[in-house]
Write a protein that holds these residues in place. Structure first.
Motif, PDB file in Angstrom:
ATOM      1  N   LYS A   1       0.835  -1.200   0.000  1.00 37.22           N
ATOM      2  CA  LYS A   1       0.000   0.000   0.000  1.00 37.22           C
ATOM      3  C   LYS A   1       0.874   1.256   0.000  1.00 37.22           C
ATOM      4  O   LYS A   1       1.998   1.246   0.500  1.00 37.22           O
ATOM      5  CB  LYS A   1      -0.908   0.013   1.230  1.00 37.22           C
ATOM      6  CG  LYS A   1      -1.926  -1.123   1.262  1.00 37.22           C
ATOM      7  CD  LYS A   1      -2.794  -1.018   2.509  1.00 37.22           C
ATOM      8  CE  LYS A   1      -3.828  -2.140   2.562  1.00 37.22           C
ATOM      9  NZ  LYS A   1      -4.676  -2.053   3.779  1.00 37.22           N
ATOM     10  N   VAL A   2       0.334   2.317  -0.561  1.00 36.66           N
ATOM     11  CA  VAL A   2       1.026   3.611  -0.549  1.00 36.66           C
ATOM     12  C   VAL A   2       0.572   4.383   0.685  1.00 36.66           C
ATOM     13  O   VAL A   2      -0.620   4.681   0.846  1.00 36.66           O
ATOM     14  CB  VAL A   2       0.718   4.415  -1.825  1.00 36.66           C
ATOM     15  CG1 VAL A   2       1.365   5.796  -1.742  1.00 36.66           C
ATOM     16  CG2 VAL A   2       1.208   3.666  -3.054  1.00 36.66           C
ATOM     17  N   ILE A   3       1.511   4.673   1.549  1.00 37.08           N
ATOM     18  CA  ILE A   3       1.225   5.375   2.802  1.00 37.08           C
ATOM     19  C   ILE A   3       1.747   6.801   2.708  1.00 37.08           C
ATOM     20  O   ILE A   3       2.925   7.022   2.405  1.00 37.08           O
ATOM     21  CB  ILE A   3       1.884   4.659   4.009  1.00 37.08           C
ATOM     22  CG1 ILE A   3       1.484   3.179   4.049  1.00 37.08           C
ATOM     23  CG2 ILE A   3       1.516   5.372   5.302  1.00 37.08           C
ATOM     24  CD1 ILE A   3       0.014   2.937   4.243  1.00 37.08           C
ATOM     25  N   GLU A   4       0.870   7.776   2.963  1.00 33.49           N
ATOM     26  CA  GLU A   4       1.280   9.181   2.978  1.00 33.49           C
ATOM     27  C   GLU A   4       1.482   9.637   4.425  1.00 33.49           C
ATOM     28  O   GLU A   4       0.628   9.405   5.272  1.00 33.49           O
ATOM     29  CB  GLU A   4       0.217  10.054   2.308  1.00 33.49           C
ATOM     30  CG  GLU A   4       0.022   9.763   0.830  1.00 33.49           C
ATOM     31  CD  GLU A   4      -1.048  10.642   0.218  1.00 33.49           C
ATOM     32  OE1 GLU A   4      -0.718  11.761  -0.191  1.00 33.49           O
ATOM     33  OE2 GLU A   4      -2.226  10.201   0.180  1.00 33.49           O
TER      34      GLU A   4
ATOM     35  N   ARG B   1      12.957  -1.544   0.166  1.00 32.02           N
ATOM     36  CA  ARG B   1      12.585  -2.400   1.302  1.00 32.02           C
ATOM     37  C   ARG B   1      11.515  -3.416   0.934  1.00 32.02           C
ATOM     38  O   ARG B   1      11.428  -4.474   1.531  1.00 32.02           O
ATOM     39  CB  ARG B   1      12.085  -1.538   2.474  1.00 32.02           C
ATOM     40  CG  ARG B   1      13.180  -0.730   3.167  1.00 32.02           C
ATOM     41  CD  ARG B   1      12.701  -0.247   4.524  1.00 32.02           C
ATOM     42  NE  ARG B   1      11.511   0.567   4.426  1.00 32.02           N
ATOM     43  CZ  ARG B   1      11.524   1.898   4.318  1.00 32.02           C
ATOM     44  NH1 ARG B   1      12.679   2.543   4.232  1.00 32.02           N
ATOM     45  NH2 ARG B   1      10.404   2.596   4.274  1.00 32.02           N
ATOM     46  N   THR B   2      10.663  -3.055  -0.056  1.00 28.56           N
ATOM     47  CA  THR B   2       9.558  -3.958  -0.408  1.00 28.56           C
ATOM     48  C   THR B   2       9.851  -4.785  -1.650  1.00 28.56           C
ATOM     49  O   THR B   2       9.016  -5.571  -2.077  1.00 28.56           O
ATOM     50  CB  THR B   2       8.274  -3.126  -0.626  1.00 28.56           C
ATOM     51  OG1 THR B   2       8.517  -2.141  -1.650  1.00 28.56           O
ATOM     52  CG2 THR B   2       7.847  -2.445   0.651  1.00 28.56           C
ATOM     53  N   SER B   3      11.005  -4.555  -2.274  1.00 25.66           N
ATOM     54  CA  SER B   3      11.323  -5.300  -3.503  1.00 25.66           C
ATOM     55  C   SER B   3      12.002  -6.614  -3.164  1.00 25.66           C
ATOM     56  O   SER B   3      12.463  -6.843  -2.080  1.00 25.66           O
ATOM     57  CB  SER B   3      12.220  -4.446  -4.395  1.00 25.66           C
ATOM     58  OG  SER B   3      13.421  -4.147  -3.746  1.00 25.66           O
TER      59      SER B   3
ATOM     60  N   LYS C   1      -0.849  11.235  -9.778  1.00 25.64           N
ATOM     61  CA  LYS C   1       0.541  10.926 -10.084  1.00 25.64           C
ATOM     62  C   LYS C   1       1.240  10.544  -8.784  1.00 25.64           C
ATOM     63  O   LYS C   1       1.338  11.362  -7.858  1.00 25.64           O
ATOM     64  CB  LYS C   1       1.235  12.120 -10.743  1.00 25.64           C
ATOM     65  CG  LYS C   1       0.530  12.630 -12.008  1.00 25.64           C
ATOM     66  CD  LYS C   1       0.384  11.532 -13.060  1.00 25.64           C
ATOM     67  CE  LYS C   1      -0.350  12.044 -14.293  1.00 25.64           C
ATOM     68  NZ  LYS C   1      -0.570  10.965 -15.292  1.00 25.64           N
ATOM     69  N   VAL C   2       1.697   9.312  -8.706  1.00 26.83           N
ATOM     70  CA  VAL C   2       2.247   8.770  -7.463  1.00 26.83           C
ATOM     71  C   VAL C   2       3.776   8.794  -7.504  1.00 26.83           C
ATOM     72  O   VAL C   2       4.394   8.320  -8.460  1.00 26.83           O
ATOM     73  CB  VAL C   2       1.754   7.329  -7.217  1.00 26.83           C
ATOM     74  CG1 VAL C   2       2.380   6.758  -5.942  1.00 26.83           C
ATOM     75  CG2 VAL C   2       0.226   7.309  -7.130  1.00 26.83           C
ATOM     76  N   PHE C   3       4.355   9.341  -6.446  1.00 26.00           N
ATOM     77  CA  PHE C   3       5.802   9.364  -6.265  1.00 26.00           C
ATOM     78  C   PHE C   3       6.131   8.657  -4.956  1.00 26.00           C
ATOM     79  O   PHE C   3       5.524   8.944  -3.918  1.00 26.00           O
ATOM     80  CB  PHE C   3       6.317  10.806  -6.201  1.00 26.00           C
ATOM     81  CG  PHE C   3       6.065  11.605  -7.450  1.00 26.00           C
ATOM     82  CD1 PHE C   3       7.056  11.752  -8.401  1.00 26.00           C
ATOM     83  CD2 PHE C   3       4.826  12.200  -7.673  1.00 26.00           C
ATOM     84  CE1 PHE C   3       6.830  12.478  -9.561  1.00 26.00           C
ATOM     85  CE2 PHE C   3       4.584  12.942  -8.823  1.00 26.00           C
ATOM     86  CZ  PHE C   3       5.583  13.077  -9.772  1.00 26.00           C
ATOM     87  N   LEU C   4       7.073   7.712  -5.015  1.00 26.38           N
ATOM     88  CA  LEU C   4       7.458   6.958  -3.823  1.00 26.38           C
ATOM     89  C   LEU C   4       8.906   7.232  -3.456  1.00 26.38           C
ATOM     90  O   LEU C   4       9.757   7.459  -4.322  1.00 26.38           O
ATOM     91  CB  LEU C   4       7.286   5.460  -4.045  1.00 26.38           C
ATOM     92  CG  LEU C   4       5.872   4.923  -4.276  1.00 26.38           C
ATOM     93  CD1 LEU C   4       5.925   3.404  -4.404  1.00 26.38           C
ATOM     94  CD2 LEU C   4       4.918   5.336  -3.169  1.00 26.38           C
ATOM     95  N   LYS C   5       9.176   7.182  -2.160  1.00 28.54           N
ATOM     96  CA  LYS C   5      10.551   7.262  -1.677  1.00 28.54           C
ATOM     97  C   LYS C   5      11.317   6.044  -2.194  1.00 28.54           C
ATOM     98  O   LYS C   5      10.850   4.915  -2.084  1.00 28.54           O
ATOM     99  CB  LYS C   5      10.565   7.264  -0.149  1.00 28.54           C
ATOM    100  CG  LYS C   5      10.255   8.604   0.485  1.00 28.54           C
ATOM    101  CD  LYS C   5      11.488   9.495   0.496  1.00 28.54           C
ATOM    102  CE  LYS C   5      11.289  10.695   1.395  1.00 28.54           C
ATOM    103  NZ  LYS C   5      12.476  11.585   1.378  1.00 28.54           N
TER     104      LYS C   5
END
Length: 254
Positions: A192-195, A252-254, A242-246
């Motif tokens: 999940k994408v957490i903001e 860590r999740t790959s 438009k989603v940007f991830l750290k």
């Protein structure tokens, strides 16, 4: 393109660094709000503001002395939140400040919609405040569709870097012909994408600065933003989000 951002609760007066370009567009509505606030007791105001005694005293004093037309600070210099510190307009080049003049708009419960160099005075009034005005139950009803109509008259593309509290004063009222793109800055956890609030504010401010430095006016170019270790995620993005991830959260999740 018009970029919308939220204001910050903490405000300062700075009449020396930059001159104001003029008065806010919706000053007549602001004067109505100001009259309502000035008619409330300190106890009622503190309940509306949901703040400490010290902050309530400061803002009651501000209300008592408020002048909406003199000794004003450019809006982009008046707010002191995290987003504005990362945007850092005080050290921007003249060309970048001119970009802000044209493209940036600040949403406000008190002023409605501000251009960066509109003159403002410190106030306290969040968009979600339950303030009855002119038969309206709250500020969302009070402002209605006028903020969206103003934005639509300026551009057919709105880049949303505001919080949900503020963006919902605009998005539901925009004509279908206007594209509304929201940038999401998050971390990936358990799929999940957490903001996170502070991180989002930092990223929004950094993106405004980046947009100005690169003179971005095309929606397709937004996805090349890569500061603060963020990377655009096409697989998680849509036309409207438009989603940007750290980068470290991806590792860590790959």
């Amino acid at each position: 393109m018009r970029i919308i951002i939220a204001p910050a609760k903490k405000m300062v007066t700075d009449t020396d660094s930059f001159a104001v370009d003029g008065l806010p567009q919706f000053l007549e509505q602001t004067e109505r709000l100001n009259a309502v606030l000035q008619g409330m007791s300190p106890k009622e105001l503190q309940a509306l503001w949901r703040c400490s005694d010290a902050i309530a005293r400061l803002n009651v004093e501000r209300l008592e002395q408020m002048d909406l037309r003199r000794n004003l600070t450019p809006a982009v210099m008046a707010y002191e939140g995290i987003q504005y510190r990362y945007m850092a307009p005080g050290v921007m080049a003249a060309a970048h400040l001119n970009y802000l003049r044209e493209h940036l708009r600040i949403l406000s419960g008190f002023y409605g919609l501000l251009r960066p160099f509109d003159g403002v005075t410190p106030y306290r009034l969040e968009m979600q405040a339950k303030l009855p005005v002119n038969g309206c139950l709250d500020l969302y009803q009070f402002w209605g569709d006028c903020l969206a109509r103003q934005l639509a008259s300026e551009s057919d593309l709105v880049l949303n870097l505001a919080s949900k509290e503020y963006s919902k004063a605009v998005e539901p009222h925009l004509p279908k012909a206007v594209r509304f793109i929201t940038c999401v800055f998050g971390e990936q956890k358990d799929g999940k994408v957490i903001e996170k609030g502070t991180q989002c504010k930092m990223a929004r401010g950094e993106m405004v600065r980046w947009l100005a430095e690169h003179n971005i006016t095309d929606a397709a170019d937004i996805q090349t933003f890569d500061r603060l270790d963020y990377q655009f995620q096409p697989s998680l993005s849509t036309e409207k989000h438009k989603v940007f991830l750290k980068a470290d959260s991806q590792r860590r999740t790959s």
